[in-house]
Design a protein around this motif. Structure first.
Motif, mmCIF file in Angstrom:
data_model
loop_
_atom_site.group_PDB
_atom_site.id
_atom_site.type_symbol
_atom_site.label_atom_id
_atom_site.label_comp_id
_atom_site.label_asym_id
_atom_site.label_seq_id
_atom_site.Cartn_x
_atom_site.Cartn_y
_atom_site.Cartn_z
ATOM 1 N N GLU A 227 0.819 -1.218 0.000
ATOM 2 C CA GLU A 227 0.000 0.000 0.000
ATOM 3 C C GLU A 227 0.852 1.268 0.000
ATOM 4 O O GLU A 227 0.398 2.328 -0.412
ATOM 5 C CB GLU A 227 -0.949 -0.042 1.200
ATOM 6 N N PHE A 228 2.088 1.163 0.453
ATOM 7 C CA PHE A 228 3.015 2.305 0.457
ATOM 8 C C PHE A 228 3.943 2.318 -0.757
ATOM 9 O O PHE A 228 4.590 3.323 -1.030
ATOM 10 C CB PHE A 228 3.904 2.254 1.710
ATOM 11 N N ARG A 229 4.036 1.207 -1.459
ATOM 12 C CA ARG A 229 5.089 1.000 -2.458
ATOM 13 C C ARG A 229 5.210 2.133 -3.473
ATOM 14 O O ARG A 229 6.310 2.659 -3.709
ATOM 15 C CB ARG A 229 4.864 -0.321 -3.188
ATOM 16 N N ASP A 230 4.120 2.532 -4.113
ATOM 17 C CA ASP A 230 4.195 3.550 -5.165
ATOM 18 C C ASP A 230 4.718 4.876 -4.622
ATOM 19 O O ASP A 230 5.558 5.535 -5.248
ATOM 20 C CB ASP A 230 2.820 3.761 -5.813
ATOM 21 N N ALA A 231 4.218 5.280 -3.449
ATOM 22 C CA ALA A 231 4.649 6.552 -2.863
ATOM 23 C C ALA A 231 6.102 6.490 -2.422
ATOM 24 O O ALA A 231 6.832 7.493 -2.502
ATOM 25 C CB ALA A 231 3.749 6.925 -1.689
ATOM 26 N N LEU A 232 6.550 5.327 -1.975
ATOM 27 C CA LEU A 232 7.952 5.165 -1.586
ATOM 28 C C LEU A 232 8.859 5.202 -2.810
ATOM 29 O O LEU A 232 9.896 5.873 -2.826
ATOM 30 C CB LEU A 232 8.149 3.848 -0.830
ATOM 31 N N GLN A 233 8.462 4.493 -3.858
ATOM 32 C CA GLN A 233 9.289 4.424 -5.059
ATOM 33 C C GLN A 233 9.353 5.765 -5.792
ATOM 34 O O GLN A 233 10.359 6.073 -6.447
ATOM 35 C CB GLN A 233 8.766 3.331 -5.986
ATOM 36 N N SER A 234 8.300 6.562 -5.669
ATOM 37 C CA SER A 234 8.297 7.879 -6.322
ATOM 38 C C SER A 234 9.028 8.930 -5.497
ATOM 39 O O SER A 234 9.238 10.053 -5.957
ATOM 40 C CB SER A 234 6.854 8.333 -6.557
ATOM 41 N N GLY A 235 9.401 8.581 -4.262
ATOM 42 C CA GLY A 235 10.113 9.521 -3.404
ATOM 43 C C GLY A 235 9.214 10.455 -2.626
ATOM 44 O O GLY A 235 9.710 11.351 -1.921
ATOM 45 N N LYS A 236 7.900 10.257 -2.701
ATOM 46 C CA LYS A 236 6.981 11.128 -1.967
ATOM 47 C C LYS A 236 6.969 10.793 -0.468
ATOM 48 O O LYS A 236 6.730 11.664 0.361
ATOM 49 C CB LYS A 236 5.565 10.994 -2.537
ATOM 50 N N LEU A 237 7.205 9.531 -0.169
ATOM 51 C CA LEU A 237 7.307 9.089 1.215
ATOM 52 C C LEU A 237 8.678 8.452 1.441
ATOM 53 O O LEU A 237 9.331 8.017 0.495
ATOM 54 C CB LEU A 237 6.217 8.060 1.551
ATOM 55 N N ARG A 238 9.065 8.377 2.701
ATOM 56 C CA ARG A 238 10.346 7.772 3.068
ATOM 57 C C ARG A 238 10.094 6.747 4.172
ATOM 58 O O ARG A 238 9.417 7.033 5.157
ATOM 59 C CB ARG A 238 11.303 8.872 3.552
ATOM 60 N N ALA A 239 10.610 5.543 3.985
ATOM 61 C CA ALA A 239 10.426 4.477 4.970
ATOM 62 C C ALA A 239 11.431 4.610 6.097
ATOM 63 O O ALA A 239 12.628 4.768 5.853
ATOM 64 C CB ALA A 239 10.560 3.119 4.302
ATOM 65 N N LEU A 240 10.942 4.544 7.336
ATOM 66 C CA LEU A 240 11.838 4.521 8.500
ATOM 67 C C LEU A 240 12.296 3.102 8.794
ATOM 68 O O LEU A 240 13.419 2.884 9.254
ATOM 69 C CB LEU A 240 11.127 5.086 9.728
ATOM 70 N N GLY A 241 11.433 2.132 8.566
ATOM 71 C CA GLY A 241 11.786 0.757 8.847
ATOM 72 C C GLY A 241 10.615 -0.174 8.601
ATOM 73 O O GLY A 241 9.497 0.261 8.318
ATOM 74 N N VAL A 242 10.876 -1.472 8.709
ATOM 75 C CA VAL A 242 9.856 -2.495 8.516
ATOM 76 C C VAL A 242 9.795 -3.354 9.777
ATOM 77 O O VAL A 242 10.788 -3.496 10.499
ATOM 78 C CB VAL A 242 10.174 -3.337 7.258
ATOM 79 N N SER A 243 8.642 -3.924 10.059
ATOM 80 C CA SER A 243 8.415 -4.609 11.340
ATOM 81 C C SER A 243 8.902 -6.056 11.361
ATOM 82 O O SER A 243 8.554 -6.805 12.263
ATOM 83 C CB SER A 243 6.920 -4.576 11.689
ATOM 84 N N SER A 244 9.700 -6.452 10.392
ATOM 85 C CA SER A 244 10.265 -7.805 10.358
ATOM 86 C C SER A 244 11.551 -7.875 11.183
ATOM 87 O O SER A 244 12.037 -6.858 11.680
ATOM 88 C CB SER A 244 10.556 -8.203 8.912
ATOM 89 N N ARG A 245 12.113 -9.068 11.283
ATOM 90 C CA ARG A 245 13.353 -9.229 12.044
ATOM 91 C C ARG A 245 14.572 -8.722 11.275
ATOM 92 O O ARG A 245 15.568 -8.312 11.873
ATOM 93 C CB ARG A 245 13.566 -10.704 12.404
ATOM 94 N N ARG A 246 14.493 -8.780 9.956
ATOM 95 C CA ARG A 246 15.624 -8.387 9.120
ATOM 96 C C ARG A 246 15.156 -7.509 7.970
ATOM 97 O O ARG A 246 13.961 -7.351 7.737
ATOM 98 C CB ARG A 246 16.331 -9.637 8.565
ATOM 99 N N THR A 247 16.080 -6.953 7.230
ATOM 100 C CA THR A 247 15.781 -6.106 6.080
ATOM 101 C C THR A 247 14.818 -6.809 5.123
ATOM 102 O O THR A 247 14.971 -7.997 4.824
ATOM 103 C CB THR A 247 17.074 -5.750 5.335
ATOM 104 N N LEU A 248 13.825 -6.073 4.665
ATOM 105 C CA LEU A 248 12.811 -6.610 3.765
ATOM 106 C C LEU A 248 12.390 -5.505 2.804
ATOM 107 O O LEU A 248 12.301 -4.334 3.204
ATOM 108 C CB LEU A 248 11.613 -7.105 4.576
ATOM 109 N N PHE A 249 12.148 -5.835 1.556
ATOM 110 C CA PHE A 249 11.782 -4.873 0.527
ATOM 111 C C PHE A 249 12.863 -3.809 0.333
ATOM 112 O O PHE A 249 12.586 -2.700 -0.140
ATOM 113 C CB PHE A 249 10.455 -4.150 0.843
#
Length: 337
Positions: A227-249
């Protein structure tokens, strides 16, 4: 000797039909290679309804429509009708479903951890017993995102902002009591902030969370990666982190960045409580067949979902644990509607 196919179909098969069915099973252990024509006992009929207790565009809607596509493309059913009934973490849709389709042998309902959490928040967990779970389908992790120009730079920066003035950090996510809300409460608690001051703004879908972030109505958003992917890839949003144990996406985990907050989401398919066991078993078999087909696997890939198949007693045990967990977290994190 009891005919095992009678348990699925509700009627006996002739010797010729049995041999044909057995040959199809042996040809593919996953059922994925067989066609619907060689598995007539699995077909659900001409038409089924999939009730999605959420607004269009969100994760449940994507899941329900992907499942419908898999069922039709695999020949398990000819036509699928979709019915969206959004509101309050799926609890409105659940109530409507149990009232209107509790005895309908041609209906399914999508649900998941969000619904379990919303029911716990409203002290109505027993309502989940009004439907029967057929299968858990997917699981995925949550992404914490901010507008591209946000002064919050990383998870530790977010924790600092929450600790210093939690009331000034409004967090957007899905329905109240759902997995996004629980994760926001977890972040507040780990930040050593007073969780009762958490400002959480619930939205019916991930697209609404994205818009709230872009319009600066909120400071932080929590949702699934798809649900965030398009906005993240376009640079409109910035990811702080993901709730998994290790790096994902390609996103570092919150845990690896010093904020040990791990949580996953899941989605499942349910049906009416009053259906005969034979029909429920047939539905489960047809869904399993469909989720072994190419269209479903493509949906998993394109939406960054993890296959998470689970049925039977193990699923019932899982739901009991998740319900207890949601009740406990709602209490400990002092979540509010």
């Amino acid at each position: 000797m009891t005919d095992p196919i009678r348990k699925i179909t509700g009627h006996a098969l002739s010797r010729r039909q049995w041999l044909g069915y057995s040959s199809a099973l042996l040809a593919s252990s996953s059922l994925g290679m067989a066609s619907a024509q060689t598995n007539p006992a699995l077909r659900l009929g001409a038409q089924i309804r999939i009730v999605i207790p959420a607004n269009p565009g969100g994760g449940w809607d994507q899941t329900g429509r992907a499942l419908g596509t898999a069922l039709t493309s695999s020949g398990m059913v000819d036509k699928v009708i979709y019915e969206n009934i959004g509101g309050k973490g799926g609890t409105i849709g659940l109530a409507e479903y149990t009232q209107r389709y509790g005895s309908d042998p041609n209906s399914l309902m999508i649900g998941g951890m969000v619904m379990v959490g919303a029911l716990a928040l409203n002290k109505a967990s027993a309502d989940l017993q009004k439907v029967q779970a057929l299968a858990r389908l997917t699981s995925d992790y949550l992404v914490v995102a901010v507008p591209a120009d946000s002064p919050i730079s990383d998870p530790k920066s977010l924790a600092k902002a929450m600790r210093e003035n939690l009331a000034s950090v409004t967090v957007a996510g899905g329905s109240a009591g759902g997995v996004d809300h629980m994760y926001a409460g977890m972040l507040a608690r780990l930040s050593k902030a007073n969780a009762e001051q958490l400002q959480y703004k619930a939205f019916p879908g991930g697209n609404d969370v994205v818009q709230a972030l872009l319009q600066k109505q909120v400071q932080v958003g929590i949702s699934g990666y798809s649900e965030f992917r398009d906005a993240l890839q376009s640079g409109k949003l910035r990811a702080l982190g993901v709730s998994s144990r290790r790096t994902l996406f390609g996103i570092a985990s919150m845990r690896d960045q010093g904020v040990d907050a791990e949580m996953s989401n899941w989605r499942a398919v349910f049906t009416g409580k009053n259906l005969p066991a034979a029909r429920s078993q047939q539905m489960t078999a047809a869904i399993e067949f469909a989720t072994n087909q190419a269209s479903w696997k493509q949906s998993l890939s394109s939406n960054s979902w993890n296959a998470s198949w689970q049925t039977g007693k193990s699923l019932q045990d899982f739901l009991e644990i998740e319900t207890s967990t949601a009740q406990l977290m709602s209490y400990l994190l002092k979540l509010k509607t």
